[in-house]
Design a protein around this motif. Structure first.
Motif, PDB file in Angstrom:
ATOM      1  N   ALA A 128      24.681  47.496  -6.356  1.00  0.00           N
ATOM      2  CA  ALA A 128      25.232  47.686  -5.004  1.00  0.00           C
ATOM      3  C   ALA A 128      24.458  46.835  -3.994  1.00  0.00           C
ATOM      4  N   LEU A 129      23.143  46.784  -4.188  1.00  0.00           N
ATOM      5  CA  LEU A 129      22.329  45.971  -3.281  1.00  0.00           C
ATOM      6  C   LEU A 129      22.726  44.503  -3.324  1.00  0.00           C
ATOM      7  N   LYS A 130      23.010  44.021  -4.532  1.00  0.00           N
ATOM      8  CA  LYS A 130      23.404  42.604  -4.671  1.00  0.00           C
ATOM      9  C   LYS A 130      24.673  42.329  -3.875  1.00  0.00           C
ATOM     10  N   LEU A 131      25.639  43.243  -3.972  1.00  0.00           N
ATOM     11  CA  LEU A 131      26.873  43.092  -3.199  1.00  0.00           C
ATOM     12  C   LEU A 131      26.577  43.151  -1.701  1.00  0.00           C
ATOM     13  N   GLY A 132      25.657  44.052  -1.352  1.00  0.00           N
ATOM     14  CA  GLY A 132      25.290  44.185   0.056  1.00  0.00           C
ATOM     15  C   GLY A 132      24.713  42.881   0.597  1.00  0.00           C
ATOM     16  N   LEU A 133      23.922  42.196  -0.226  1.00  0.00           N
ATOM     17  CA  LEU A 133      23.322  40.937   0.223  1.00  0.00           C
ATOM     18  C   LEU A 133      24.401  39.889   0.520  1.00  0.00           C
ATOM     19  N   LEU A 134      25.506  39.949  -0.238  1.00  0.00           N
ATOM     20  CA  LEU A 134      26.614  39.025   0.033  1.00  0.00           C
ATOM     21  C   LEU A 134      27.220  39.294   1.417  1.00  0.00           C
ATOM     22  N   ALA A 135      27.374  40.584   1.724  1.00  0.00           N
ATOM     23  CA  ALA A 135      27.980  40.946   3.013  1.00  0.00           C
ATOM     24  C   ALA A 135      27.084  40.530   4.185  1.00  0.00           C
ATOM     25  N   LEU A 136      25.771  40.439   3.928  1.00  0.00           N
ATOM     26  CA  LEU A 136      24.844  40.032   4.992  1.00  0.00           C
ATOM     27  C   LEU A 136      25.141  38.632   5.494  1.00  0.00           C
ATOM     28  N   GLU A 137      25.651  37.821   4.576  1.00  0.00           N
ATOM     29  CA  GLU A 137      25.909  36.432   4.965  1.00  0.00           C
ATOM     30  C   GLU A 137      26.949  36.351   6.066  1.00  0.00           C
ATOM     31  N   GLU A 138      27.715  37.417   6.246  1.00  0.00           N
ATOM     32  CA  GLU A 138      28.699  37.439   7.325  1.00  0.00           C
ATOM     33  C   GLU A 138      28.201  38.210   8.539  1.00  0.00           C
ATOM     34  N   GLY A 139      26.909  38.477   8.547  1.00  0.00           N
ATOM     35  CA  GLY A 139      26.333  39.155   9.711  1.00  0.00           C
ATOM     36  C   GLY A 139      26.659  40.629   9.782  1.00  0.00           C
ATOM     37  N   LYS A 140      27.012  41.207   8.653  1.00  0.00           N
ATOM     38  CA  LYS A 140      27.387  42.628   8.664  1.00  0.00           C
ATOM     39  C   LYS A 140      26.153  43.534   8.666  1.00  0.00           C
ATOM     40  N   LEU A 141      26.330  44.723   9.219  1.00  0.00           N
ATOM     41  CA  LEU A 141      25.390  45.813   8.986  1.00  0.00           C
ATOM     42  C   LEU A 141      25.975  46.560   7.804  1.00  0.00           C
ATOM     43  N   VAL A 142      25.213  46.678   6.736  1.00  0.00           N
ATOM     44  CA  VAL A 142      25.774  47.212   5.498  1.00  0.00           C
ATOM     45  C   VAL A 142      25.385  48.679   5.303  1.00  0.00           C
ATOM     46  N   THR A 143      26.403  49.477   4.974  1.00  0.00           N
ATOM     47  CA  THR A 143      26.170  50.872   4.594  1.00  0.00           C
ATOM     48  C   THR A 143      26.533  51.021   3.124  1.00  0.00           C
ATOM     49  N   PHE A 144      26.116  52.130   2.527  1.00  0.00           N
ATOM     50  CA  PHE A 144      26.433  52.387   1.129  1.00  0.00           C
ATOM     51  C   PHE A 144      27.216  53.692   1.062  1.00  0.00           C
TER      52      PHE A 144
END
Ligand code: GDD
Ligand code: MG
Length: 341
Positions: A128-144
């Protein structure tokens, strides 16, 4: 590399009589040989290393934290001292100010972890963290997000938006809805529980503070020292109400990792290892013709005979007994006790 902030400053009375103001849940060994704080550290060490983990909590917990952390191999200057409890938004801001002074940049990924839950499937967490890191590239605040199995009102609810390939945009974040709303959300199948874990690039969160909690952002500009000095005047607000409900650019990654917040004795029963009679027994317990019970004690022998579906929690100065399935009512016990004292 990822930096982690562990939040360990919360109180919590839902596990009375074991958790008290003097001994909050995160320091208790509720699920095995390690405390919740220790299992959180162990989960993060391979990911962030010795230098990458900071624990934010009040000064009164300093020795407790140092002791528990070093016991699982985390040593050194790890405790970010919070002058007083102001809920999670100021705590995260303080942690961020600290990280920025220690060399983090706006691009540094920061993982915020509570210290009051367990994650049994570590591999699923890392995926899940790996996927979260992808979303960071779009400037997202990531929740789980966790698939809900009951209309709990003690969690945040996240409505899934567009599927982005493994993660989703968030179309709505609702912190602690009332029971009616919670039921609708669970039934709709479109909502996930917020797991309380957040991932973001430091700069994106700093910008979110500027946008939604400007008072805190302003203090952050002065660095960690200024934050410590002005801390007591900050509003007491959680990151969920203060930022996540309002931020436009939030993502959710599904977390199917056997997450439990261990927020009640019922949850601890659910999570615990059952014997042949569905009992979860901790301590010196004799269970004769008894089934479906949770017994937690370490002071003396506890004998059950011919009872079923009970919660029994024994400590040196208080004993709690209730039918299984009703442990939320412990808060009534606690408030009655407060009135009495
Ligand atoms: N340092 C510090 N200071 N830590 C704090 C403070 C504080 O003032 N207040 C709370 N914490 C810590 C708690 O110890 C816990 O580890 C974490 O921050 C989350 O705080 P809680 O008070 O337990 O939040 P919650 O359970 O009501 O709600 C949050 O978690 C849920 C999942 O467990 C929210 O994020 C919900 O949306 C989420 O569903
Ligand atoms: Mg909690």
């Amino acid at each position: 590399e990822i930096k982690a902030l562990i939040l360990a400053g919360g109180g919590g009375t839902r596990l009375w009589p074991l958790s008290r103001e003097e001994v909050p849940k995160q320091f208790l060994k509720l699920a095995g040989d390690y405390s919740l704080l220790q299992t959180t550290i162990k989960r993060l060490l391979p990911l962030c290393g010795q230098e990458g983990i900071k624990i934010v909590a009040g000064e009164r917990w300093d020795s407790q934290i140092a002791y528990q952390a070093s016991d699982v191999g985390l040593k050194g200057n790890i405790h970010v001292l919070e002058p007083e409890g102001r809920n999670t938004a100021p705590a995260i801001a303080l942690g961020l100010a600290h990280l920025m002074e220690k060399g983090a940049t706006r691009e540094t990924p920061v993982l915020v972890c509570p210290s009051d839950h367990i994650i049994q499937n570590e591999k699923a967490f890392h995926d899940a963290l790996k996927l979260g890191l992808l979303a960071l590239e779009e400037g997202k605040l990531v929740t789980f997000g966790i698939v809900p199995d009951a209309p709990e009102t003690g969690f945040g609810y996240i409505k899934k938006g567009e599927d982005r390939g493994g993660w989703n945009d968030v179309s709505q974040f609702v912190e602690k809805p009332d029971l009616k709303k919670a039921k609708e959300y669970v039934q709709s199948g479109q909502y996930l529980w917020n797991g309380g874990i957040f991932l973001f690039r430091a700069g994106d969160m700093i910008d979110s503070f500027k946008e939604h909690l400007p008072e805190i952002a302003k203090l952050m500009e002065g660095g960690e020292m200024a934050m410590v000095e002005g801390f007591k005047d900050l509003p007491s607000v959680s990151i969920d109400y203060g930022i996540m409900e309002k931020a436009p650019s939030v993502a959710v990654v599904p977390l199917d990792a056997c997450w439990s917040d261990l927020g009640s004795w019922d949850a601890i029963y659910q999570q615990g290892e059952k014997d042949g009679n569905r009992n979860v027994l901790k301590g010196d317990v004799l269970a004769d013709r008894s089934e479906g019970c949770l017994v937690q004690g370490d002071r003396r022998l506890i004998a059950l005979s011919g009872v079923s579906d009970l919660l029994v929690v024994d400590t040196a100065d208080a004993l709690y007994i209730a039918p299984r399935g009703t442990s939320q009512s412990v808060k009534d016990v606690v408030s009655t006790l407060k009135e009495r004292s």
